[in-house]
Design a protein around this motif. Structure first.
Motif, PDB file in Angstrom:
ATOM      1  N   GLU A  70      13.800   2.698   6.815  1.00 18.89           N
ATOM      2  CA  GLU A  70      12.761   3.029   7.783  1.00 18.89           C
ATOM      3  C   GLU A  70      11.429   2.375   7.426  1.00 18.89           C
ATOM      4  O   GLU A  70      10.616   2.068   8.305  1.00 18.89           O
ATOM      5  N   THR A  71      11.198   2.155   6.126  1.00 23.44           N
ATOM      6  CA  THR A  71       9.910   1.659   5.653  1.00 23.44           C
ATOM      7  C   THR A  71       9.885   0.154   5.475  1.00 23.44           C
ATOM      8  O   THR A  71       8.905  -0.506   5.807  1.00 23.44           O
ATOM      9  N   PHE A  72      10.958  -0.388   4.937  1.00 24.87           N
ATOM     10  CA  PHE A  72      11.069  -1.818   4.674  1.00 24.87           C
ATOM     11  C   PHE A  72      12.211  -2.395   5.498  1.00 24.87           C
ATOM     12  O   PHE A  72      13.187  -1.704   5.772  1.00 24.87           O
ATOM     13  N   PRO A  73      12.152  -3.669   5.835  1.00 25.78           N
ATOM     14  CA  PRO A  73      13.284  -4.301   6.535  1.00 25.78           C
ATOM     15  C   PRO A  73      14.406  -4.625   5.563  1.00 25.78           C
ATOM     16  O   PRO A  73      14.602  -5.759   5.154  1.00 25.78           O
ATOM     17  N   LEU A  74      15.168  -3.600   5.171  1.00 22.27           N
ATOM     18  CA  LEU A  74      16.220  -3.799   4.183  1.00 22.27           C
ATOM     19  C   LEU A  74      17.487  -4.415   4.768  1.00 22.27           C
ATOM     20  O   LEU A  74      18.398  -4.757   4.024  1.00 22.27           O
ATOM     21  N   GLN A  75      17.564  -4.528   6.078  1.00 19.64           N
ATOM     22  CA  GLN A  75      18.739  -5.136   6.678  1.00 19.64           C
ATOM     23  C   GLN A  75      18.939  -6.529   6.085  1.00 19.64           C
ATOM     24  O   GLN A  75      18.022  -7.343   6.036  1.00 19.64           O
ATOM     25  N   GLY A  76      20.167  -6.787   5.616  1.00 16.98           N
ATOM     26  CA  GLY A  76      20.454  -8.071   4.990  1.00 16.98           C
ATOM     27  C   GLY A  76      20.149  -8.092   3.506  1.00 16.98           C
ATOM     28  O   GLY A  76      20.386  -9.103   2.832  1.00 16.98           O
ATOM     29  N   ALA A  77      19.637  -6.986   2.977  1.00 16.16           N
ATOM     30  CA  ALA A  77      19.331  -6.928   1.547  1.00 16.16           C
ATOM     31  C   ALA A  77      20.625  -6.846   0.743  1.00 16.16           C
ATOM     32  O   ALA A  77      21.667  -6.413   1.235  1.00 16.16           O
ATOM     33  N   GLU A  78      20.549  -7.258  -0.507  1.00 16.79           N
ATOM     34  CA  GLU A  78      21.672  -7.098  -1.424  1.00 16.79           C
ATOM     35  C   GLU A  78      21.589  -5.687  -1.986  1.00 16.79           C
ATOM     36  O   GLU A  78      20.620  -5.327  -2.653  1.00 16.79           O
ATOM     37  N   LEU A  79      22.586  -4.866  -1.688  1.00 18.84           N
ATOM     38  CA  LEU A  79      22.582  -3.458  -2.078  1.00 18.84           C
ATOM     39  C   LEU A  79      23.928  -3.094  -2.662  1.00 18.84           C
ATOM     40  O   LEU A  79      24.960  -3.262  -2.007  1.00 18.84           O
ATOM     41  N   LYS A  80      23.927  -2.615  -3.904  1.00 23.64           N
ATOM     42  CA  LYS A  80      25.173  -2.267  -4.578  1.00 23.64           C
ATOM     43  C   LYS A  80      25.071  -0.869  -5.165  1.00 23.64           C
ATOM     44  O   LYS A  80      24.011  -0.471  -5.643  1.00 23.64           O
ATOM     45  N   ILE A 109      20.038   9.547  -3.534  1.00 22.09           N
ATOM     46  CA  ILE A 109      20.093   8.086  -3.373  1.00 22.09           C
ATOM     47  C   ILE A 109      20.339   7.712  -1.915  1.00 22.09           C
ATOM     48  O   ILE A 109      19.729   6.775  -1.378  1.00 22.09           O
ATOM     49  N   ASP A 110      21.200   8.463  -1.235  1.00 24.45           N
ATOM     50  CA  ASP A 110      21.430   8.202   0.193  1.00 24.45           C
ATOM     51  C   ASP A 110      20.141   8.389   0.989  1.00 24.45           C
ATOM     52  O   ASP A 110      19.838   7.607   1.900  1.00 24.45           O
ATOM     53  N   ALA A 111      19.372   9.421   0.629  1.00 18.56           N
ATOM     54  CA  ALA A 111      18.099   9.673   1.318  1.00 18.56           C
ATOM     55  C   ALA A 111      17.108   8.546   1.060  1.00 18.56           C
ATOM     56  O   ALA A 111      16.370   8.136   1.962  1.00 18.56           O
ATOM     57  N   LEU A 112      17.109   8.010  -0.174  1.00 22.54           N
ATOM     58  CA  LEU A 112      16.206   6.907  -0.497  1.00 22.54           C
ATOM     59  C   LEU A 112      16.566   5.657   0.296  1.00 22.54           C
ATOM     60  O   LEU A 112      15.678   4.961   0.816  1.00 22.54           O
ATOM     61  N   VAL A 113      17.853   5.362   0.396  1.00 24.42           N
ATOM     62  CA  VAL A 113      18.282   4.185   1.167  1.00 24.42           C
ATOM     63  C   VAL A 113      17.846   4.324   2.622  1.00 24.42           C
ATOM     64  O   VAL A 113      17.345   3.367   3.231  1.00 24.42           O
ATOM     65  N   ASP A 114      18.015   5.510   3.196  1.00 28.83           N
ATOM     66  CA  ASP A 114      17.568   5.735   4.579  1.00 28.83           C
ATOM     67  C   ASP A 114      16.055   5.569   4.681  1.00 28.83           C
ATOM     68  O   ASP A 114      15.547   4.969   5.647  1.00 28.83           O
ATOM     69  N   HIS A 115      15.330   6.079   3.705  1.00 28.08           N
ATOM     70  CA  HIS A 115      13.867   5.974   3.705  1.00 28.08           C
ATOM     71  C   HIS A 115      13.427   4.518   3.613  1.00 28.08           C
ATOM     72  O   HIS A 115      12.499   4.090   4.321  1.00 28.08           O
ATOM     73  N   LEU A 116      14.078   3.759   2.750  1.00 29.11           N
ATOM     74  CA  LEU A 116      13.734   2.345   2.613  1.00 29.11           C
ATOM     75  C   LEU A 116      14.034   1.577   3.900  1.00 29.11           C
ATOM     76  O   LEU A 116      13.272   0.697   4.291  1.00 29.11           O
ATOM     77  N   ARG A 143       0.824  -1.214   0.000  1.00 24.68           N
ATOM     78  CA  ARG A 143       0.000   0.000   0.000  1.00 24.68           C
ATOM     79  C   ARG A 143       0.858   1.265   0.000  1.00 24.68           C
ATOM     80  O   ARG A 143       0.345   2.370  -0.221  1.00 24.68           O
ATOM     81  N   LEU A 144       2.159   1.119   0.241  1.00 25.02           N
ATOM     82  CA  LEU A 144       3.040   2.283   0.306  1.00 25.02           C
ATOM     83  C   LEU A 144       3.607   2.671  -1.060  1.00 25.02           C
ATOM     84  O   LEU A 144       4.471   3.549  -1.145  1.00 25.02           O
ATOM     85  N   LYS A 145       3.140   2.050  -2.128  1.00 26.32           N
ATOM     86  CA  LYS A 145       3.607   2.385  -3.471  1.00 26.32           C
ATOM     87  C   LYS A 145       3.526   3.883  -3.756  1.00 26.32           C
ATOM     88  O   LYS A 145       4.503   4.469  -4.240  1.00 26.32           O
ATOM     89  N   PRO A 146       2.386   4.557  -3.505  1.00 33.59           N
ATOM     90  CA  PRO A 146       2.309   6.007  -3.811  1.00 33.59           C
ATOM     91  C   PRO A 146       3.346   6.825  -3.060  1.00 33.59           C
ATOM     92  O   PRO A 146       3.940   7.758  -3.618  1.00 33.59           O
ATOM     93  N   ASP A 147       3.569   6.508  -1.783  1.00 36.67           N
ATOM     94  CA  ASP A 147       4.550   7.247  -0.982  1.00 36.67           C
ATOM     95  C   ASP A 147       5.944   7.089  -1.551  1.00 36.67           C
ATOM     96  O   ASP A 147       6.716   8.057  -1.643  1.00 36.67           O
ATOM     97  N   LEU A 148       6.289   5.869  -1.982  1.00 41.49           N
ATOM     98  CA  LEU A 148       7.621   5.607  -2.521  1.00 41.49           C
ATOM     99  C   LEU A 148       7.821   6.339  -3.838  1.00 41.49           C
ATOM    100  O   LEU A 148       8.883   6.928  -4.084  1.00 41.49           O
ATOM    101  N   ALA A 149       6.793   6.335  -4.682  1.00 40.29           N
ATOM    102  CA  ALA A 149       6.882   7.048  -5.958  1.00 40.29           C
ATOM    103  C   ALA A 149       7.045   8.551  -5.736  1.00 40.29           C
ATOM    104  O   ALA A 149       7.859   9.210  -6.388  1.00 40.29           O
ATOM    105  N   GLU A 150       6.274   9.095  -4.805  1.00 37.01           N
ATOM    106  CA  GLU A 150       6.345  10.524  -4.512  1.00 37.01           C
ATOM    107  C   GLU A 150       7.716  10.897  -3.945  1.00 37.01           C
ATOM    108  O   GLU A 150       8.282  11.933  -4.307  1.00 37.01           O
ATOM    109  N   PHE A 151       8.254  10.056  -3.070  1.00 32.41           N
ATOM    110  CA  PHE A 151       9.555  10.319  -2.458  1.00 32.41           C
ATOM    111  C   PHE A 151      10.634  10.410  -3.533  1.00 32.41           C
ATOM    112  O   PHE A 151      11.466  11.329  -3.524  1.00 32.41           O
ATOM    113  N   CYS A 152      10.623   9.468  -4.467  1.00 32.75           N
ATOM    114  CA  CYS A 152      11.647   9.440  -5.517  1.00 32.75           C
ATOM    115  C   CYS A 152      11.495  10.607  -6.481  1.00 32.75           C
ATOM    116  O   CYS A 152      12.474  11.287  -6.815  1.00 32.75           O
TER     117      CYS A 152
END
Length: 339
Positions: free
Chosen positions: A72-82, A63-70, A27-36
């Motif tokens: 906070e919003t998604f459990p990105l810990q342990g994600a593959e991020l390059k 991009i740094d702000a997006l990573v911080d936002h993600l 349901r957070l699709k609109p927020d993510l699109a607006e943020f970007c």
């Protein structure tokens, strides 16, 4: 998660994915699109019940702000991020999509969030694939493997990842192929492919952690077993060791990556077709290119094709880079004043 420093003139590119239960976050699709969009970020983010997958580009700050936002919003810990960088913006627009799968295999019984193969770090990959008892498998599509692959790898000649299941059924046997090592661009397809092989009774399944991109970033060129360039799904087209932009370009007729040899083929016409699609009807591509050429002759910009103009800009930059490299190689070497 460490950040890659880039110059102010460059764009920072972030590629990330994670298999996990994200059903509550769709349901957070609109927020993510607006943020970007508010920060000038472009690219694609895919959300599904099984996880998140995205490649986006923008300024380093955005991009740094997006990573911080993600985080906070998604459990990105342990994600593959390059992270990597691009000389020009590699995407035309920002898209956030909700799909059934973040990488389509159409095998609902496979759940990478629960079981996947054994991760192999980039620095340990050469030792594994050098073994005679290991079957080395490229899980990408045919046009990607043609541009570059690992020495000794099997190309399944698939046109889409869904066909990987048929390749396994026809060519692999868990009783015979006891050790299977696989790789893909960023690691996401291998996560799912390894989970699929485990579900079919294969016991020892390995995959390159972080994919080819991590390998090219980590392993020195002189030690590398990678041959060619790595296709990426943006206007950079390909990258090489150190994640530097490669020399490949896209055919605007069939969207295949083209090498210098492909562009020298008699059937190649810039902006229209290549040897792979020259015999196919391409009236739309031909007419678009004709209009671009007319606009150019008049000193006007062809307003109907931003993508073609963007691609042409990148192509010219690659040509200039190749010429500069050739000129540098021909330049006499100074002896520092010693005779």
């Amino acid at each position: 998660m460490s950040n890659l420093h880039v110059s102010p003139a460059a764009f920072k590119v972030a590629a990330f994915y994670k298999f996990a239960d994200f059903s509550g976050f769709l349901r957070l699709k609109p927020d993510l699109a607006e943020f970007c969009c508010a920060r000038g970020i472009r690219g694609t983010i895919i959300l599904a019940d099984e996880g998140i997958n995205g490649t986006v580009a923008g300024t380093a700050e955005a991009i740094d702000a997006l990573v911080d936002h993600l985080n906070e919003t998604f459990p990105l810990q342990g994600a593959e991020l390059k992270f990597s960088q691009a000389e020009a913006m590699p995407f035309l627009r920002m898209k956030v999509r909700v799909k059934e799968e973040i990488v389509t295999l159409r095998a609902p019984e496979v759940k990478p969030s629960e079981a996947v193969g054994t991760y192999v770090a980039a620095e340990d990959w050469n030792a594994l694939i050098g073994r005679e008892d290991v079957v080395l498998l490229d899980t990408r599509n045919d046009y990607e493997a043609e541009l570059g692959t690992f020495e000794g790898a099997i190309d399944p000649h698939t046109r889409s990842f869904v066909e990987f299941k048929d390749f396994v059924a026809r060519n692999l046997d868990p009783e015979r192929d006891r050790k299977v090592a696989m790789f893909c661009t960023g690691g996401i397809r291998c996560e799912k492919a390894s989970a699929y092989l485990l579900s079919k009774g294969f016991e020892e399944v390995f995959h390159l952690k972080g994919g080819i991109l991590k390998y090219l970033e980590t392993v020195p060129k002189e030690e590398s077993r990678w041959q060619g360039e790595c296709f990426v799904f943006d206007e950079r087209v390909s990258v090489t060791h150190g994640l530097a932009e490669g020399d490949a370009t896209l055919c605007r007729g069939c969207r295949r990556p083209l090498t210098a040899a492909d562009r020298a083929h008699p059937d190649y016409r810039e902006g229209v077709c290549c040897a792979h699609c020259a015999d196919a009807p391409r009236s739309g591509a031909r007419e678009r290119q004709r209009q671009i050429e007319i606009a150019s002759a008049r000193g006007e910009r062809h307003m109907g094709d931003e993508a073609a103009a963007h691609a042409q800009e990148n192509l010219e930059k690659k040509k200039a880079r190749r010429q500069a490299s050739q000129d540098a190689a021909k330049a006499p070497v100074s002896d520092g004043g010693n005779s």
